[in-house]
Motif scaffolding. Structure first.
Motif, PDB file in Angstrom:
ATOM      1  N   VAL A   1       0.857  -1.181  -0.105  1.00  0.00           N
ATOM      2  CA  VAL A   1      -0.106   0.045  -0.011  1.00  0.00           C
ATOM      3  C   VAL A   1       0.832   1.344  -0.174  1.00  0.00           C
ATOM      4  O   VAL A   1       0.761   2.128  -0.656  1.00  0.00           O
ATOM      5  CB  VAL A   1      -0.972   0.026   1.210  1.00  0.00           C
ATOM      6  N   ILE A   2       1.934   1.234   0.808  1.00  0.00           N
ATOM      7  CA  ILE A   2       2.817   2.395   0.815  1.00  0.00           C
ATOM      8  C   ILE A   2       3.574   2.750  -0.403  1.00  0.00           C
ATOM      9  O   ILE A   2       3.639   4.016  -0.943  1.00  0.00           O
ATOM     10  CB  ILE A   2       3.918   2.274   1.951  1.00  0.00           C
ATOM     11  N   SER A   3       3.903   1.422  -1.015  1.00  0.00           N
ATOM     12  CA  SER A   3       4.740   1.692  -2.346  1.00  0.00           C
ATOM     13  C   SER A   3       3.827   2.320  -3.402  1.00  0.00           C
ATOM     14  O   SER A   3       4.363   2.993  -4.545  1.00  0.00           O
ATOM     15  CB  SER A   3       5.311   0.354  -2.653  1.00  0.00           C
ATOM     16  N   VAL A   4       2.572   2.088  -3.271  1.00  0.00           N
ATOM     17  CA  VAL A   4       1.609   2.514  -4.347  1.00  0.00           C
ATOM     18  C   VAL A   4       1.220   3.956  -3.917  1.00  0.00           C
ATOM     19  O   VAL A   4       1.018   5.026  -4.754  1.00  0.00           O
ATOM     20  CB  VAL A   4       0.406   1.599  -4.543  1.00  0.00           C
ATOM     21  N   ALA A   5       0.900   4.391  -2.491  1.00  0.00           N
ATOM     22  CA  ALA A   5       0.364   5.582  -2.327  1.00  0.00           C
ATOM     23  C   ALA A   5       1.350   6.664  -2.546  1.00  0.00           C
ATOM     24  O   ALA A   5       1.284   7.973  -2.801  1.00  0.00           O
ATOM     25  CB  ALA A   5       0.092   5.347  -0.541  1.00  0.00           C
ATOM     26  N   ILE A   6       2.554   6.258  -2.404  1.00  0.00           N
ATOM     27  CA  ILE A   6       3.707   7.627  -2.428  1.00  0.00           C
ATOM     28  C   ILE A   6       3.890   8.222  -3.738  1.00  0.00           C
ATOM     29  O   ILE A   6       3.680   9.286  -3.899  1.00  0.00           O
ATOM     30  CB  ILE A   6       5.405   6.964  -1.974  1.00  0.00           C
ATOM     31  N   PRO A   7       3.956   7.464  -4.760  1.00  0.00           N
ATOM     32  CA  PRO A   7       3.774   7.913  -6.044  1.00  0.00           C
ATOM     33  C   PRO A   7       2.611   8.552  -6.486  1.00  0.00           C
ATOM     34  O   PRO A   7       2.448   9.361  -7.085  1.00  0.00           O
ATOM     35  CB  PRO A   7       4.217   6.506  -7.138  1.00  0.00           C
ATOM     36  N   VAL A   8       1.502   7.964  -6.092  1.00  0.00           N
ATOM     37  CA  VAL A   8       0.205   8.633  -6.240  1.00  0.00           C
ATOM     38  C   VAL A   8       0.102  10.031  -5.665  1.00  0.00           C
ATOM     39  O   VAL A   8      -0.445  10.977  -6.133  1.00  0.00           O
ATOM     40  CB  VAL A   8      -0.763   7.732  -5.910  1.00  0.00           C
ATOM     41  N   GLY A   9       0.567  10.093  -4.431  1.00  0.00           N
ATOM     42  CA  GLY A   9       0.438  11.299  -3.814  1.00  0.00           C
ATOM     43  C   GLY A   9       1.212  12.242  -4.555  1.00  0.00           C
ATOM     44  O   GLY A   9       1.103  13.245  -4.494  1.00  0.00           O
ATOM     45  N   ARG A  10       2.506  11.932  -5.012  1.00  0.00           N
ATOM     46  CA  ARG A  10       3.255  12.879  -5.525  1.00  0.00           C
ATOM     47  C   ARG A  10       2.767  13.365  -6.567  1.00  0.00           C
ATOM     48  O   ARG A  10       2.715  14.733  -6.877  1.00  0.00           O
ATOM     49  CB  ARG A  10       4.630  12.277  -6.030  1.00  0.00           C
ATOM     50  N   SER A  11       1.943  12.469  -7.511  1.00  0.00           N
ATOM     51  CA  SER A  11       1.513  12.849  -8.615  1.00  0.00           C
ATOM     52  C   SER A  11       0.321  13.814  -8.619  1.00  0.00           C
ATOM     53  O   SER A  11      -0.004  14.854  -9.415  1.00  0.00           O
ATOM     54  CB  SER A  11       0.989  11.879  -9.811  1.00  0.00           C
ATOM     55  N   GLN A  12      -0.439  13.788  -7.430  1.00  0.00           N
ATOM     56  CA  GLN A  12      -1.779  14.373  -7.104  1.00  0.00           C
ATOM     57  C   GLN A  12      -1.194  15.855  -6.296  1.00  0.00           C
ATOM     58  O   GLN A  12      -1.735  16.741  -6.748  1.00  0.00           O
ATOM     59  CB  GLN A  12      -2.335  13.758  -6.122  1.00  0.00           C
ATOM     60  N   ARG A  13      -0.161  15.883  -5.984  1.00  0.00           N
ATOM     61  CA  ARG A  13       0.374  17.090  -5.446  1.00  0.00           C
ATOM     62  C   ARG A  13       1.081  17.976  -6.728  1.00  0.00           C
ATOM     63  O   ARG A  13       0.633  19.155  -6.743  1.00  0.00           O
ATOM     64  CB  ARG A  13       1.696  16.964  -4.469  1.00  0.00           C
ATOM     65  N   GLU A  14       1.570  17.402  -7.459  1.00  0.00           N
ATOM     66  CA  GLU A  14       1.943  18.220  -8.731  1.00  0.00           C
ATOM     67  C   GLU A  14       0.758  18.616  -9.521  1.00  0.00           C
ATOM     68  O   GLU A  14       0.720  19.676 -10.102  1.00  0.00           O
ATOM     69  CB  GLU A  14       2.821  17.260  -9.681  1.00  0.00           C
ATOM     70  N   ALA A  15       0.002  17.767  -9.525  1.00  0.00           N
ATOM     71  CA  ALA A  15      -1.296  18.275 -10.559  1.00  0.00           C
ATOM     72  C   ALA A  15      -2.091  19.204  -9.468  1.00  0.00           C
ATOM     73  O   ALA A  15      -2.612  20.353 -10.247  1.00  0.00           O
ATOM     74  CB  ALA A  15      -2.378  16.944 -10.546  1.00  0.00           C
ATOM     75  N   ALA A  16      -2.053  19.433  -8.436  1.00  0.00           N
ATOM     76  CA  ALA A  16      -2.745  20.301  -7.576  1.00  0.00           C
ATOM     77  C   ALA A  16      -1.971  21.435  -7.141  1.00  0.00           C
ATOM     78  O   ALA A  16      -2.426  22.243  -6.464  1.00  0.00           O
ATOM     79  CB  ALA A  16      -3.315  19.669  -6.368  1.00  0.00           C
ATOM     80  N   ARG A  17      -0.673  21.616  -7.797  1.00  0.00           N
ATOM     81  CA  ARG A  17      -0.079  22.709  -7.355  1.00  0.00           C
ATOM     82  C   ARG A  17      -0.725  23.855  -7.725  1.00  0.00           C
ATOM     83  O   ARG A  17      -1.160  24.377  -9.064  1.00  0.00           O
ATOM     84  CB  ARG A  17       1.135  22.829  -8.191  1.00  0.00           C
ATOM     85  N   PRO A  18      -0.704  25.040  -6.844  1.00  0.00           N
ATOM     86  CA  PRO A  18      -1.705  26.136  -7.155  1.00  0.00           C
ATOM     87  C   PRO A  18      -1.035  26.818  -8.431  1.00  0.00           C
ATOM     88  O   PRO A  18      -0.007  26.958  -8.707  1.00  0.00           O
ATOM     89  CB  PRO A  18      -1.458  27.086  -5.797  1.00  0.00           C
ATOM     90  N   ALA A  19      -1.980  27.613  -8.949  1.00  0.00           N
ATOM     91  CA  ALA A  19      -1.689  28.221 -10.465  1.00  0.00           C
ATOM     92  C   ALA A  19      -0.985  29.562 -10.154  1.00  0.00           C
ATOM     93  O   ALA A  19      -1.018  30.356  -9.127  1.00  0.00           O
ATOM     94  CB  ALA A  19      -3.024  28.643 -11.118  1.00  0.00           C
ATOM     95  N   GLU A  20       0.036  29.657 -10.795  1.00  0.00           N
ATOM     96  CA  GLU A  20       0.881  30.812 -10.652  1.00  0.00           C
ATOM     97  C   GLU A  20       0.393  32.132 -11.122  1.00  0.00           C
ATOM     98  O   GLU A  20      -0.429  32.209 -12.186  1.00  0.00           O
ATOM     99  CB  GLU A  20       2.233  30.533 -11.515  1.00  0.00           C
ATOM    100  N   VAL A  21       0.366  33.026 -10.134  1.00  0.00           N
ATOM    101  CA  VAL A  21      -0.116  34.233 -10.453  1.00  0.00           C
ATOM    102  C   VAL A  21       1.015  35.190 -10.991  1.00  0.00           C
ATOM    103  O   VAL A  21       1.874  35.650 -10.549  1.00  0.00           O
ATOM    104  CB  VAL A  21      -0.858  34.901  -9.255  1.00  0.00           C
ATOM    105  N   GLN A  22       0.832  35.740 -12.471  1.00  0.00           N
ATOM    106  CA  GLN A  22       2.029  36.575 -12.968  1.00  0.00           C
ATOM    107  C   GLN A  22       1.272  37.694 -13.282  1.00  0.00           C
ATOM    108  O   GLN A  22       0.546  38.018 -13.970  1.00  0.00           O
ATOM    109  CB  GLN A  22       2.349  35.879 -14.425  1.00  0.00           C
ATOM    110  N   THR A  23       1.567  38.694 -12.319  1.00  0.00           N
ATOM    111  CA  THR A  23       1.108  40.066 -12.660  1.00  0.00           C
ATOM    112  C   THR A  23       2.265  41.033 -11.652  1.00  0.00           C
ATOM    113  O   THR A  23       2.554  40.614 -10.900  1.00  0.00           O
ATOM    114  CB  THR A  23      -0.102  40.214 -12.027  1.00  0.00           C
TER     115      THR A  23
END
Lengths: 192, 200
Positions: free
Chosen positions: A95-117
């Motif tokens: 379970v841990i070996s599967v959860a870690i990669p999944v967690g990483r990919s989810q964090r990258e996907a949910a990275r907040p949008a950069e506000v460029q101004t």
């Protein structure tokens, strides 16, 4: 009760009666017949002798087989008793070996949008002067407009693009020179 | 307390104590019952290598689940019931390869038969014993797995019908039916072999 066999030599007992006798379940009638019938007696004796010899041979064979190391047996018993714990541990690792990669990919996907101004410059209110030929102050075009860089979802990027388009249109409208008709209307209104 | 009851109580207590000790020590368990379990398994599946493995699994399983033994049958019967389940599971997975892999690891008792006959110091008895063993072994191969299993329990392990029923989880009537078929098949095989003059 007797039934003839296909083999005339032994047409005295049914198969079931014969088997009952060999199994020690025969009735008194069957036992009496076998005791008085030489062919039946001979066949039963041969069958029982063959089975007994085979049984004795098998006992001698099993007794001659080398016994396993009892110390090794004790260790195997200990490992065998730990199988449920080991299985649970392996399941946790899986379970841990599967959860870690999944967690990483989810964090990258949910990275907040950069506000460029760099600056959000709200368009300044047009300054209408009383002078007729004083041009209406042109509001400075915003150098930067706030933009949202959508990181992932297409829906968000579409709405962001629409918002950007609206703001650009507003900026252009403000930046464009006012027509003469409008200017006279504004002047008359201010003169009243 | 009357002497009879006291004796019974003592005997019962002693029996239970011995029972508990027997199951709690795997070395004692193996030393006492291994030949019997190995014999049952080997002649049920006729593959020595697999028989060794199943026998070992039987004792490990029995030792690991000794707390579930209720004492409603003999320890040997309980062990054979565990072995019977393992043999049944093996038979299911090896259904059509059952006898094809026999050649290298088959149990051969014909040489053992010669040892038995040598005890009687008669060459004729030697030859007869080898023939008898070969005939029965050949007949066993033709039996179904269930027929072979109950035959081994009845005639080699000397279990009664109730014990076989308990070990195999089959009704007594079903056990009896399988035994009848096994005996009839062996009887027919012996007749055929004798008629053809087939020897080892």
């Amino acid at each position: 009760m007797t039934v003839k066999f296909a083999d005339a030599r032994n047409a005295h007992l049914t198969d079931e009666q014969f088997s009952d006798y060999v199994l020690g379940l025969a009735s008194a009638e069957v036992e009496a017949h076998i005791a008085q019938c030489p062919p039946c007696y001979a066949e039963v004796a041969e069958l029982k002798s063959s089975i007994a010899t085979f049984s004795s041979a098998s006992h001698m064979w099993s007794a001659s087989q080398p016994a396993p190391s009892l110390g090794a047996m004790r260790r195997k018993a200990l490992l065998y008793s730990m199988r449920p714990v080991a299985g649970f541990a392996m399941a946790v690792v899986a379970v841990i070996s599967v959860a870690i990669p999944v967690g990483r990919s989810q964090r990258e996907a949910a990275r907040p949008a950069e506000v460029q101004t760099a600056a959000v410059a709200a368009p300044a209110a047009p300054q209408v002067t009383e002078a007729d030929d004083a041009p209406i102050a042109v509001a400075p075009k915003p150098v930067h407009t706030a933009r949202l860089v959508a990181a992932s979802l297409p829906r968000e990027s579409e709405s962001v693009q629409q918002d950007n388009a609206i703001m650009s249109a507003i900026s252009d409208e403000i930046a464009s020179p006012v027509s003469g008709t409008i200017q006279s209307v504004v002047s008359s209104a201010s003169g009243q | 307390m009357p002497p009879a009851i006291a004796n019974t109580a003592i005997l019962t207590f002693s029996g239970e104590t011995q029972l508990t000790t027997e199951l709690d020590d795997i070395e004692t368990l193996v030393r006492t019952y291994r030949p019997r379990i190995l014999r049952y398994v080997a002649f049920s599946i006729h593959d020595m290598d697999v028989a060794e493995s199943i026998t070992q699994d039987c004792f490990l399983k029995a030792y690991n689940s000794r707390a579930s033994f209720r004492g409603d049958c003999a320890v040997s019967t309980w062990l054979i019931s565990i072995a019977a389940n393992l043999v049944r599971d093996h038979t299911r997975t090896q259904k059509f390869k059952f006898w094809r892999n026999v050649s290298n690891t088959a149990v051969d008792v014909t040489e053992m038969a010669q040892q038995i006959a040598s005890n009687f110091a008669s060459a004729e008895r030697c030859m007869l014993a080898k023939e008898q063993v070969a005939h029965v072994q050949r007949a066993l191969k033709e039996l179904s797995a269930k027929q072979r299993s109950v035959f081994v329990m009845r005639f080699m392990e000397e279990m009664n019908l109730e014990e076989i029923s308990h070990a195999t989880q089959m009704p007594v009537a079903t056990v009896k039916t399988h035994l009848h078929r096994a005996v009839t098949a062996i009887r027919a095989q012996l007749k055929t072999s004798t008629a053809k003059g087939v020897t080892r």
